[in-house]
Design an enzyme around this catalytic site. Structure first.
Site, PDB file in Angstrom:
ATOM      1  N   ASP A  18      43.422  75.987  17.771  1.00  0.00           N
ATOM      2  CA  ASP A  18      43.198  75.900  16.290  1.00  0.00           C
ATOM      3  C   ASP A  18      43.170  77.509  15.871  1.00  0.00           C
ATOM      4  OD1 ASP A  18      42.470  75.273  13.915  1.00  0.00           O
ATOM      5  OD2 ASP A  18      40.318  74.934  14.579  1.00  0.00           O
ATOM      6  N   ASP A  37      46.439  76.824   8.589  1.00  0.00           N
ATOM      7  CA  ASP A  37      45.544  76.335   9.760  1.00  0.00           C
ATOM      8  C   ASP A  37      46.381  75.210  10.438  1.00  0.00           C
ATOM      9  OD1 ASP A  37      43.371  75.085  10.798  1.00  0.00           O
ATOM     10  OD2 ASP A  37      42.311  74.618   8.987  1.00  0.00           O
TER      11      ASP A  37
END
Length: 416
Positions: free
Chosen positions: A122, A302
């Site tokens: 992530d 993101d």
């Protein structure tokens, strides 16, 4: 971070192959992620809006958590945190359910001798956590055994990490981590002695999570695995780069290089990181059909978010005057639908570094809003607690993305 579920609306299961030689002669450490993707788990073939809502609540909570970590680490509030941290109402709470969205995970090795784990990767968080052998809630996960590693060090610091509805708690350790042929020596991580239900298997399929953002947003006050490897000086370039795809076998993470076979080189366009912590850059413009609907907004790149998420005002401006569009608000989240037969005519273009990058219908159209519906969910959602843009998979699947720590910039290129 993504949470896996049998009720998922957008489930991507990723398996990692061993590091292969570089494909472009620019360095070593290419890691390939073949993907399998299910568009919807609903038997009627429509979007699971409850799962998407839960994911967006998690996005909100994730940024509250990392904004708090930024302030704790730097002594100053993050410039983007004002609106979110002042709106700590309970409207966004939902029951603990299986939260399902895009899930990207791969294999890392940890310790001496090596112990293998699957971790979700992530770019929107920093910390690494894994379940320890003392974890009573971690059945189905591989668990870290510090006693079996000669390089393990117990730092004696209890910690809790929060990711939206989910939490993990345990003790901070350090040990050697191996990723794609590179080694992060003495890497700090959380060895969890408990997982909340969100991280219990099979709700969360990988064993743990590895963040790829900056130390300033670490709740452990630690570098990410990528930062540790980069700072050791072993990488050809201090970059990691990704191609995300819904097609099996076409996604890839590269450490220390880019894969020029995957993008059009003369379209690679860089934009500066404006605030180190997140991969935060200026979003110069958002447009549709040649009409600009937003200019010069802060944005965070993101890989851990499915949607593109923005303020209520910006989302409303995007969908304004689209024939047949409608909105639905639940808590702090507002979704928008467009008639399925015309949604492809209203896809966005995002401009970074002076170049516009188009979003395809396939990634913008998340599917019918309900069984038999002729309206489809658009990939841009509104959130009342933010005044910036979170650029997730809806956009990132359309470009090759380069995260350049050495020059503090993010690059985008058209796919080959």
């Amino acid at each position: 971070m993504k949470l896996s579920s049998p009720f998922t609306s957008l489930l991507v299961l990723v398996s990692i192959a061993a590091a292969s030689p570089a494909l472009n002669g620019r360095g070593e450490g290419v890691i390939r992620f073949p993907l399998t993707r299910t568009k919807s788990a609903d038997v009627d073939g429509h979007v699971d809006t409850s799962a998407l809502y839960a994911q967006l609540v998690r996005v909100s909570s994730k940024y509250r958590h990392t904004f708090s970590a930024f302030e704790a680490n730097t002594g100053s509030a993050h410039p983007l945190s004002g609106k979110m941290m002042s709106s700590m109402s309970g409207d966004g709470d939902v029951p603990l359910i299986n939260q399902g969205t895009d899930l990207w995970y791969g294999e890392i090795d940890l310790g001496t001798p090596k112990q293998k784990f699957n971790v979700s990767i992530d770019s929107g968080s920093t910390d690494l956590f894994l379940p320890s052998v003392s974890c009573a809630d971690c059945a189905g996960h591989k668990m870290y055994n510090a006693v079996q590693s000669s390089t393990a060090k117990d730092k004696g610091i209890p910690s809790v990490l929060s990711y939206g509805q989910g939490q993990v708690g345990g003790d901070e350790f350090s040990d050697d981590v191996f990723l794609g042929g590179y080694e992060a020596l003495d890497q700090t991580f959380l060895a969890a002695s408990w997982y909340s239900v969100d991280f219990a298997y099979p709700n969360f399929e990988p064993d743990g999570l590895a963040g790829f953002a900056f130390e300033k947003i670490s709740a452990l006050g630690a570098k990410s695995v990528f930062e540790t490897i980069s700072d050791s000086g072993v990488l050809p370039e201090s970059v990691f780069s990704v191609k995300l795809s819904s097609t099996s076998g076409e996604s890839e993470l590269c450490i220390g290089t880019t894969n020029t076979n995957l993008y059009v080189e003369d379209t690679l366009t860089y934009t500066a990181v404006t605030e180190e912590g997140y991969w935060q850059v200026n979003l110069e413009a958002v447009s549709r059909n040649g009409s600009t609907v937003a200019r010069n907004n802060a944005s965070i790149i993101d890989t851990g978010t499915t949607f593109v998420v923005t303020s209520d005002v910006s989302a409303e401006a995007y969908y304004k005057d689209i024939p047949g569009s409608s909105s639905s608000t639940q808590g702090e989240i507002t979704y928008y639908t467009i008639p399925c037969d015309t949604i492809g005519s209203y896809t966005p273009t995002f401009t970074f570094g002076g170049r516009g990058f188009d979003v395809s219908k396939e990634t913008f159209d998340l599917g019918p809003a309900s069984s038999g519906s002729s309206d489809c969910l658009g990939g841009i959602a509104g959130m009342s607690s933010i005044d910036f843009w979170v650029i997730g998979g809806v956009f990132l699947q359309n470009v090759y993305t380069v995260f350049d720590k050495g020059n503090l910039q993010v690059g985008f290129a058209e796919l080959a």
